[in-house]
Each structure stands twice: as C-alpha cells, then as structure tokens.
Design a protein around this motif. Structure first.
Motif, PDB file in Angstrom:
ATOM      1  N   LEU A   1      -1.361 -20.870  -2.094  1.00 14.88           N
ATOM      2  CA  LEU A   1      -0.902 -19.459  -2.033  1.00 14.88           C
ATOM      3  C   LEU A   1      -1.926 -18.533  -2.006  1.00 14.88           C
ATOM      4  O   LEU A   1      -2.366 -17.867  -1.275  1.00 14.88           O
TER       5      LEU A   1
ATOM      6  N   GLU B   1      -3.604 -16.141   0.972  1.00 15.39           N
ATOM      7  CA  GLU B   1      -3.861 -14.706   0.676  1.00 15.39           C
ATOM      8  C   GLU B   1      -5.124 -14.236   0.841  1.00 15.39           C
ATOM      9  O   GLU B   1      -5.455 -13.301   1.584  1.00 15.39           O
TER      10      GLU B   1
ATOM     11  N   ILE C   1      -6.711 -13.942   4.409  1.00 17.49           N
ATOM     12  CA  ILE C   1      -6.024 -13.161   5.295  1.00 17.49           C
ATOM     13  C   ILE C   1      -6.692 -11.619   4.926  1.00 17.49           C
ATOM     14  O   ILE C   1      -6.935 -10.959   5.828  1.00 17.49           O
ATOM     15  N   ARG C   2      -6.692 -11.735   3.494  1.00 21.77           N
ATOM     16  CA  ARG C   2      -7.069 -10.215   3.195  1.00 21.77           C
ATOM     17  C   ARG C   2      -8.327  -9.893   3.349  1.00 21.77           C
ATOM     18  O   ARG C   2      -8.742  -8.702   3.613  1.00 21.77           O
TER      19      ARG C   2
ATOM     20  N   LEU D   1       4.156 -11.136   2.807  1.00 22.68           N
ATOM     21  CA  LEU D   1       3.497 -12.079   3.118  1.00 22.68           C
ATOM     22  C   LEU D   1       4.607 -13.395   2.728  1.00 22.68           C
ATOM     23  O   LEU D   1       4.994 -13.554   1.729  1.00 22.68           O
TER      24      LEU D   1
ATOM     25  N   ILE E   1       5.232 -17.613   3.215  1.00 24.02           N
ATOM     26  CA  ILE E   1       4.619 -18.797   3.614  1.00 24.02           C
ATOM     27  C   ILE E   1       5.802 -19.808   3.764  1.00 24.02           C
ATOM     28  O   ILE E   1       6.546 -20.231   2.848  1.00 24.02           O
TER      29      ILE E   1
ATOM     30  N   LYS F   1       5.511 -13.272  -0.757  1.00 24.83           N
ATOM     31  CA  LYS F   1       4.993 -12.348  -1.972  1.00 24.83           C
ATOM     32  C   LYS F   1       5.324 -11.019  -1.242  1.00 24.83           C
ATOM     33  O   LYS F   1       5.060 -10.626  -0.104  1.00 24.83           O
TER      34      LYS F   1
END
Lengths: 179, 479
Positions: free
Chosen positions: B435, B439, B442-443, B461, B463, B478
């Motif tokens: 996770l 995250e 992508i961020r 987001l 998954i 999330k």
C-alpha cells in the motif's frame, strides 16, 4: 478584518460549473452583496490549506458547501478539529482539516461551523442551480443573516436526509473491514 | 487459497465521480502477472463548452479543475489569442500572464511537496500511515509545515493580483489581459518575496538532500526507462509558459526537435484501451508500445538545456550531475525536480515584480480572425493541450484537451507495475508495504485526477488484488 477585531469569516466553496455544487459560492455571493459589517466572505472551488491562515484571523468561521444527501433545506453543524490525515493525493481538504491546520499551525481557536445546503443535481456540467436548491439557498441565506445579526449561531438539524459518513471522519485512512 | 474467502468492505464515497484504482493480477504462485492503474473518467466538458462564445472559454475552463484553474485559464487564453489573430501579445500582457502562471506553479508545487509528499521523505515509505501524514509533519517539523502553507498562500496572492477573483477569474482574455499590476499590488508582493526565496531554498534542500542521501534506495524505486516530453524555449531554456514541443528518449536522444506545438496532431495521438476510460497518449512516430512519454518536472529538466534564473540553474547542474548529464529516469527524482522549479518560479516572480512593464497600459491586441487554434503550456504537472474550433457565429464547435495526468497515464502504470513486482513477494494479500509503496510511486507524479476525470472532488485510491482466475481476493481503499 484584524486580529484586534475578530469577526465572521464565511468560506463558500464548490464548482459553479457543476450545477448544485455551486451552492457554496452562491451563498458567498449573496452574503457579500449585503456588505455586512464584521463579515469577510471568500468563495473558491474548494478548500485549501492556506485557508487555515485566514481562520487564524477570525472569531467564527462558517464553511458553506452543497450537501448531496443532508436534510432540507440546510443544516448547521458545529465543527471540531480532526485527527484524520489529509487524503491520499488530493489537493482538496475538508473543513475539519482546515480547522485542524489552523489550530495546530497558527494556534487559532475560531468557533467553526459547517453550513450544508441541500442540493440535488451534481452529475452534469452547467452553470445553474436547480429550483429546489435555490429555495434551500434562500432559506440558508435568511438564517445566516439573522444569526449574524444576533451574533449567535446554533445547531440546525432538520429531520430527513440520507445517512452518510461523518464529515469529520476519524476513521483509519486505509479502510479495511475484513469479514 | 486461504485468502480467497477474505472480503474487504468499502465504505461508499459520495459526490466523487473520479477515483484512482489499482488492480494487481497474480498467477498461481502469487507472482504479479499484470497491474493496472485505472482512473474512472468523466468526460463531458468538451461538449459543455460547445456552442459557447469563444471569449467565455478562458473563464469556463477554470471549472475543469479546482486544483489548477489557472493552467486551464491560460492554455485556453493562448488558444483564443490565435482565434482573434493576436500573434504577439504586448509586453505587459505576456508578463502579467507569466506572473500569474509562476504564482500557480509556486502554490501547486508547494502544496504537493510540503503537505503530500514531505511525510514520505521525512519519515520514510515504511513509516506507519498514522504518522506519515501532514499531522505528523506538524508535530515534528512545525516550521516546515507553516512554510508550506505560507508559500502556497503567497502563490495564491500572486494569482489574485493578476487574475482577479478566485472564482470567475478573468485576468487573461483573448488577445491579452484585462488589468495590469498596480504599484500597491506590486509592493505588497515585493514585501514578502525575500522570505519566499528563503523558504524555497529550504524546500529544495530537503528534496535534494533526501534524494542524494537515499540515492541507492530511490534510484530503482518505481523507476523505468522512458521518453520525456515538454515545451522548451527556442534557445533550450526551461519555459513553463511557452515554447516548442521537444522530446527525448531514455538515453537523451532527441525524438521531437523543437516542433511547433500547433501541429501537435502530427506528432501526438491517443490510444484507447478497453480497461480504462482514460486515454494513453503517445508519440506517433514511435507507436503506442514505445511512444509513451513522461511529462512534468522530471521531464522538463530532462528536455531543457538550462534554466534562466541563477539559483535554479545551479540546482539544475547538481541535478544533472547525478546521472552524469544523461536523462534522469528516477521516478522519485520528480520531487527534487519539482523543488528546483519551485525555486525557479520564486526567482521569476521576483524578476517580474521588478519589471516596470507590469504597470503598462497597453493590454490587448487583435488581428485577423481565425477559426481554429491550439494553446499549450507547462502546467505544474506537465504539458497541457487545449485545441478549439470556432464557427463564424463565434461559437465553439470543437474542443479537445489533453491534460498532464493523461500523458502520465502509462508512466504511472509502469511505476505501479514495478512496485507491485518488487513488493508483492509471493503474498496473496495487500500488505501495508505494498500500500505504502504504490501510494508513494503514484504520488511522485502529483496526479490530478480532477483534471483527468474532469470532476471536482476528493481522490480516493483503491487497490484490488485478483487471483489467477480474476477473482477478487483483497481490496483496500484510501479516502
């Protein structure tokens, strides 16, 4: 507005290009037109972190937003700071996030409220409010003007509306509920 | 398998049309066979503006995104300059627009760095999510958190002084601008510029130190060789407002050499894939398999030859030295590149505030009316394309937009695939490590799902983990 004379800050937010999502800015516009003493009005597409700095300069803040599922015609809810982290990757923040940042970063202690005006149409592009949303907006403006004149705000929670998550959201940011 | 019966219940999300979803497909040995980053796209904006008069477009397009309305405002205005035949703006008009744009870049980069990615860098990817957030930063680095807010606020004040109101901002109009910068507005902004420079330097130092000190760890994290594309000034300088389309490959070889962006359709096209609503742009000459490219701060520092402000140029030289002057394909280097651009934007704002052209009164030019136009600029997240056709009744009859996050669609998919392969490690469940790493990867791109989906709202987001038969075996979201 100055620190010596804390007043009321109204933050109306939403997208006027997405039908009833424009209720927040519409309320801001309606209050601004009245030029009320001691009242500062801001309109924006969404709340942002720097709004926290503005909160540090007011005695009362009212976050005005469209509400897709709340009671009619509007609700007025007292807001407390949140311990929830900001969301995954968005540049948009919730009222409780802004309040928390104001408290934590600037030592602000404003009385904070969320004014949720019930809207109905959000799923298209268009610069207009639905007829029912406009009626709700008028009621919210009338209430707010009277409350500011009296210098006192209180909870308004008409019955009705759809149950939805707590806007202050104290939940785990990664929601996992194994069965 | 034992986890096949595990069910994750997801709380519904209201008033959100767009969200990111990652699906990871495992084989029978729980090794990753496929991963995808989906964005549920809501397209309708192009139709919304059809029939509207062209001069309304720079205002209307701000409705696309509450995060970067200025980018859309200016890209549309640049297109409408062409419609009204304004081939060369007045110095006052161009400099006011540039000031607005640097204000936008400053506030956008500041928010992303201080409030979204700094927790990853300050506490590490593996830190508990309960700590790895802005509240954690406030607790341990309160000065940094305040600086983030105040830099962002300053950028917004620049925008307000140049564009007018936050909503319905009308600073840029076809052929120019509708206001100059008053002496009072200039002096207000100049009063704090020294402080903003100091904080910008500090932010750059955090990003640079982190990247250099952790280079072994970050060099491979979600990284892959790729092409890079951006606008570049004719002399090779970084230019966020205007330039030619320029692209290089993973080795630094030139693919597109300063081509006129109004001909973008000759060079760029978009692929539709059945599993995603968001398109996949690619460079035509290379085809969809090899032609996809990255945009944004990392791409810009790979395509430009130099930066025309002294402190950002010095930082650029350090940045390029890490890869021996060659193309930098390190995904996490986006953060360092973004902070170089933050400092560059602050330097540019300072330079412009000292320019008396901002108090000029020659604001608008016009020329021969045209019926088709393309406007591009480098938005904070990357190259932004606006393309319009207008009929003889002044109504928009066609609009096509390619936003930065759409260009970074395939790169984000590549980053997720790399992370999934590296961190699934044969487990048929979504671990906290997976996770966190998805995250973080992508961020790094600072995706704007509002832009990509044309919807305002939060960007949760999700998954999903699927077994070899496509059955859902784990799922987390999330908010």
């Amino acid at each position: 507005m100055t620190p010596e004379a804390p007043g009321v800050l109204i933050l109306g937010y939403g997208n006027p290009g997405r039908l009833d999502d424009g209720l927040g800015p519409a309320l801001a516009e309606a209050i601004q037109a009245r030029s009320l003493p001691g009242v500062t009005v801001e309109a924006d597409y969404q709340l942002t972190v720097e709004d926290a700095a503005e909160l540090a300069r007011c005695g009362t803040v009212i976050f005005a937003d469209a509400d897709a599922a709340g009671p009619e015609p509007f609700s007025m809810t007292r807001l407390e700071p949140s311990s929830r982290p900001l969301s995954f990757s968005t540049h948009s923040v919730e009222p409780a996030d802004v309040l928390t940042l104001a408290v934590e970063l600037f030592g602000a202690e404003p009385e904070a409220w969320v004014l949720g005006i019930r809207g109905y149409e959000f799923d298209a592009f268009g610069e207009r409010l639905s007829e029912r949303a406009r009626t709700n907006l008028d009621a919210a403006v009338q209430y707010l003007v009277a409350a500011m004149s009296a210098g006192k705000f209180q909870e308004v929670r008409p019955t009705g509306g759809i149950n939805r998550p707590d806007p202050t959201g104290e939940e785990d940011p990664w929601q996992t509920d194994s069965a | 398998m034992a986890t096949a019966t595990r069910r994750i219940v997801i709380q519904p999300v209201t008033r959100v049309e767009g969200h990111g979803k990652v699906t990871i497909l495992l084989d029978e040995d729980n090794q990753v066979t496929q991963s995808r980053f989906h964005i549920v796209e809501f397209r309708g904006f192009e139709r919304f503006i059809q029939g509207r008069p062209y001069w309304e477009v720079p205002v209307l397009v701000q409705r696309l995104c509450g995060i970067c309305p200025v980018s859309h405002h200016l890209a549309a205005a640049k297109a409408m300059d062409i419609i009204v035949g304004a081939d060369q703006l007045t110095p006052t008009a161009e400099k006011m627009r540039r000031l607005m744009h640097y204000g936008q870049t400053l506030q956008s980069h500041a928010l992303h760095f201080f409030h979204l990615c700094s927790p990853d860098l300050l506490f590490g990817f593996d830190a508990p999510v309960a700590k790895r957030n802005i509240i954690g930063v406030i607790a341990e680095y309160p000065d940094l958190a305040v600086q983030g807010v105040m830099l962002r606020k300053y950028g917004q004040e620049v925008i307000k002084a140049t564009a007018g109101k936050k909503i319905h901002g009308t600073g840029a109009i076809p052929g120019g601008i509708n206001k100059n910068l008053s002496i009072a507005e200039r002096d207000t902004l100049l009063k704090d510029i020294g402080q903003m420079m100091e904080w910008s330097r500090g932010a750059l130092k955090v990003a640079k130190d982190y990247t250099v000190e952790h280079l072994d760890a970050v060099a491979d994290f979600g990284s892959f060789p790729s092409n890079h594309l951006s606008l570049v000034r004719a002399d090779g300088a970084l230019d966020l407002y205007h330039g030619d389309l320029h692209a290089v490959d993973a080795e630094g070889n030139v693919i597109l050499d300063h081509v006129d962006y109004t001909d973008y359709l000759d060079y760029i096209t978009e692929e539709v894939r059945p599993w995603s609503y968001m398109k996949f742009p690619f460079i035509k000459s290379l085809g969809p398999e090899k032609g996809w490219y990255r945009v944004g701060p990392l791409a810009r520092l790979n395509t430009c030859d130099f930066i025309d402000t002294p402190e950002a140029q010095a930082a650029f030289e350090e940045f390029r030295a890490v890869t021996g002057g060659k193309t930098n394909n390190i995904t996490m280097a986006y953060h360092w590149a973004r902070m170089i651009e933050l400092l560059h934007s602050t330097e540019k704002i300072q330079e412009l505030l000292d320019d008396p052209d901002l108090q000029g009164t020659d604001l608008v030019v016009t020329g021969e009316r045209r019926d088709e136009a393309v406007g591009l600029l480098e938005a904070p997240r990357g190259t932004l394309f606006h393309h319009y056709k207008v009929n003889d009744r002044d109504e928009v009859v066609m609009a096509n937009l390619i936003v930065s996050t759409t260009s970074n669609n395939e790169p984000m998919n590549q980053a997720v695939a790399k992370v999934a392969r590296d961190h699934i490690a044969g487990k048929a469940e979504i671990t906290e490590g997976l996770l966190n790493h998805v995250e973080v990867a992508i961020r790094a791109y600072d995706p704007c799902l509002s832009c990509a989906t044309h919807a305002l709202g939060r960007m949760p987001l999700e998954i999903q983990l699927l077994d070899a038969n496509g059955n859902l075996i784990d799922r987390k979201l999330k908010q």
